[in-house]
Design an enzyme around this catalytic site. Structure first.
Site, PDB file in Angstrom:
ATOM      1  N   ASN A 100       0.835  -1.204   0.000  1.00 22.32           N
ATOM      2  CA  ASN A 100       0.000   0.000   0.000  1.00 22.32           C
ATOM      3  C   ASN A 100       0.868   1.251   0.000  1.00 22.32           C
ATOM      4  O   ASN A 100       1.956   1.273   0.565  1.00 22.32           O
ATOM      5  CB  ASN A 100      -0.953  -0.007   1.202  1.00 22.32           C
ATOM      6  CG  ASN A 100      -0.385   0.693   2.412  1.00 22.32           C
ATOM      7  OD1 ASN A 100      -0.435   1.920   2.516  1.00 22.32           O
ATOM      8  ND2 ASN A 100       0.173  -0.085   3.338  1.00 22.32           N
ATOM      9  N   PHE A 149      -1.982   8.014   4.369  1.00 21.51           N
ATOM     10  CA  PHE A 149      -2.803   8.570   5.464  1.00 21.51           C
ATOM     11  C   PHE A 149      -4.067   9.259   4.944  1.00 21.51           C
ATOM     12  O   PHE A 149      -4.424  10.356   5.393  1.00 21.51           O
ATOM     13  CB  PHE A 149      -2.002   9.576   6.308  1.00 21.51           C
ATOM     14  CG  PHE A 149      -0.919   8.995   7.171  1.00 21.51           C
ATOM     15  CD1 PHE A 149      -0.784   7.629   7.348  1.00 21.51           C
ATOM     16  CD2 PHE A 149      -0.021   9.842   7.823  1.00 21.51           C
ATOM     17  CE1 PHE A 149       0.229   7.112   8.163  1.00 21.51           C
ATOM     18  CE2 PHE A 149       0.990   9.337   8.639  1.00 21.51           C
ATOM     19  CZ  PHE A 149       1.114   7.967   8.805  1.00 21.51           C
ATOM     20  N   SER A 204       5.376   5.010   8.870  1.00 27.19           N
ATOM     21  CA  SER A 204       4.793   4.742   7.556  1.00 27.19           C
ATOM     22  C   SER A 204       5.779   5.178   6.481  1.00 27.19           C
ATOM     23  O   SER A 204       6.338   6.274   6.559  1.00 27.19           O
ATOM     24  CB  SER A 204       3.477   5.506   7.377  1.00 27.19           C
ATOM     25  OG  SER A 204       3.060   5.455   6.022  1.00 27.19           O
ATOM     26  N   ASN A 226       4.932   5.961   3.526  1.00 27.43           N
ATOM     27  CA  ASN A 226       4.154   6.610   2.471  1.00 27.43           C
ATOM     28  C   ASN A 226       3.903   8.099   2.686  1.00 27.43           C
ATOM     29  O   ASN A 226       3.214   8.729   1.897  1.00 27.43           O
ATOM     30  CB  ASN A 226       2.816   5.888   2.303  1.00 27.43           C
ATOM     31  CG  ASN A 226       3.010   4.427   1.947  1.00 27.43           C
ATOM     32  OD1 ASN A 226       3.811   4.106   1.075  1.00 27.43           O
ATOM     33  ND2 ASN A 226       2.302   3.540   2.632  1.00 27.43           N
ATOM     34  N   THR A 227       4.449   8.659   3.761  1.00 27.73           N
ATOM     35  CA  THR A 227       4.418  10.103   3.984  1.00 27.73           C
ATOM     36  C   THR A 227       5.862  10.590   3.935  1.00 27.73           C
ATOM     37  O   THR A 227       6.679  10.170   4.751  1.00 27.73           O
ATOM     38  CB  THR A 227       3.783  10.449   5.345  1.00 27.73           C
ATOM     39  OG1 THR A 227       2.414  10.039   5.336  1.00 27.73           O
ATOM     40  CG2 THR A 227       3.859  11.942   5.624  1.00 27.73           C
ATOM     41  N   LYS A 231       4.884   3.341  17.133  1.00 27.22           N
ATOM     42  CA  LYS A 231       4.945   2.297  16.103  1.00 27.22           C
ATOM     43  C   LYS A 231       6.196   2.483  15.257  1.00 27.22           C
ATOM     44  O   LYS A 231       6.416   3.554  14.684  1.00 27.22           O
ATOM     45  CB  LYS A 231       3.694   2.328  15.223  1.00 27.22           C
ATOM     46  CG  LYS A 231       3.598   1.136  14.273  1.00 27.22           C
ATOM     47  CD  LYS A 231       2.201   1.000  13.699  1.00 27.22           C
ATOM     48  CE  LYS A 231       2.051  -0.285  12.896  1.00 27.22           C
ATOM     49  NZ  LYS A 231       0.663  -0.490  12.432  1.00 27.22           N
ATOM     50  N   ASN A 280       5.587  -1.744  11.507  1.00 26.20           N
ATOM     51  CA  ASN A 280       4.852  -1.242  10.358  1.00 26.20           C
ATOM     52  C   ASN A 280       5.243  -2.064   9.120  1.00 26.20           C
ATOM     53  O   ASN A 280       5.881  -3.109   9.233  1.00 26.20           O
ATOM     54  CB  ASN A 280       5.170   0.248  10.164  1.00 26.20           C
ATOM     55  CG  ASN A 280       3.990   1.045   9.632  1.00 26.20           C
ATOM     56  OD1 ASN A 280       3.315   0.610   8.700  1.00 26.20           O
ATOM     57  ND2 ASN A 280       3.739   2.205  10.207  1.00 26.20           N
TER      58      ASN A 280
END
Length: 336
Positions: A111, A115, A175, A177-178, A217, A246
């Protein structure tokens, strides 16, 4: 059980469309008598962790119910805890679609959602309507357009708004993805963030007359040295728990598979051994000084037991839940 047939139908759809369809149905039944359609009776296996009593050691990981829309329906399936989010101060659409991909043969997902959520105020309103009697964790992050050096402000805004409603608060700094988010896991940036979060926790405890534990996390892609530094920081700042892990950027176990080259975080079975090894190393470093919530590739009782044997006090599922459905919850809670 009916889930293999449901899965076959859902897997005909684009992954995000399948998710949206499923949540559309869950939203319709959540908080209504029709929750009985998904309710499962699971044995009580209480676990005390972070000063809280969990009905059983199995939780739902963050990312599935980002806005807290289906807390009661998910709770009816037997989870001992549900972690909603990741939520940010302001609504944001996330990254461009497509941004969610199945690796069916590996039972994995990639993915790059980014967010996507409707903002913290919307999540709080959903939480107020819920009647779930398990432990509710709320996972918070920063908005994409907030500069990393100001990122701590976003976490503090979210903390202030959710504190009264959270069983525990999860700080997502891992994450992939940021842009820049994972830099908050290191050195001065991490110490600065944890100092601010701990001060805010103390202020909110005095204001609300209750203590809400904080868990951080972390990523599975940390080096040995980085992991030692993170563990040291968490202990020094009296953080209450750590969630490991994660998603991973590592593709070594899925080379040649369809979608393996998609950008984003890989979860599911290909992450299983990597996350368990991080838990084992983290447990040795922490030596019981704070609890670990183990997540990453749990898709069976054996996988859950391996996480606990490595040092986790609690475990969470996400991708395994997508591939195996509600029966996995009952199976793990019953036999763990």
């Amino acid at each position: 059980m009916y889930y293999p047939f449901v899965r076959k139908a859902l897997f005909q759809l684009d992954p995000e469309r399948a998710h949206e369809f499923t949540f559309q149905q869950l939203r319709r039944i959540t908080g209504t008598p029709f929750e009985a359609l998904v309710r499962q009776k699971v044995p009580a296996k209480p676990v005390n962790c972070m000063g809280l009593t969990f009905k059983n050691p199995l939780g739902l990981a963050a990312g599935l119910d980002k806005d807290g829309e289906c807390i009661d329906a998910l709770g009816a399936m037997g989870f001992g805890s549900i972690e909603i989010g990741t939520v940010t101060p302001r609504p944001q659409p996330g990254n461009d679609k497509p941004r969610l991909f199945r690796l069916v043969d590996a039972e994995g997902l990639i993915n790059r959602m980014g967010f996507n959520n409707l903002g913290v105020d919307n999540l709080v309103e959903n939480v107020k309507k819920a009647h779930y009697d398990g432990v509710l964790g709320i996972n918070i992050g920063k908005n994409k357009d907030t500069p990393v050096e100001q990122g701590k402000d976003d976490y503090l805004i979210c903390m202030e708004k959710i504190y009264a409603y959270a069983g525990y608060i999860a700080i997502n700094i891992s994450s992939p993805n940021t842009p820049g988010l994972r830099t908050l896991q290191y050195g001065e940036a991490l110490d600065d963030l944890l100092t601010a979060i701990k001060n805010k926790q103390n202020d909110l405890q005095a204001m609300h007359h209750k203590y809400v534990p904080i868990a951080v996390k972390i990523a599975p892609d940390l080096s040995e040295e980085e992991l030692i530094q993170v563990a040291d920081s968490l202990v020094r700042h009296n953080i209450d728990g750590v969630i490991a892990t994660n998603t991973t950027l590592d593709r070594s176990l899925v080379q040649g598979m369809k979608n393996c080259d998609q950008t984003g975080g890989l979860s599911g079975r290909p992450l299983q051994l990597k996350s368990t090894e991080i838990i084992r190393r983290l447990s040795l470093e922490l030596n019981g000084r704070l609890p670990i919530i183990g997540v990453g590739g749990i898709d069976s009782v054996i996988a859950a037991r391996e996480k606990i044997a490595a040092g986790a006090s609690l475990v969470q599922i996400y991708s395994g839940f997508i591939f195996k459905g509600p029966p996995l919850i009952k199976e793990i809670v019953t036999h763990i």
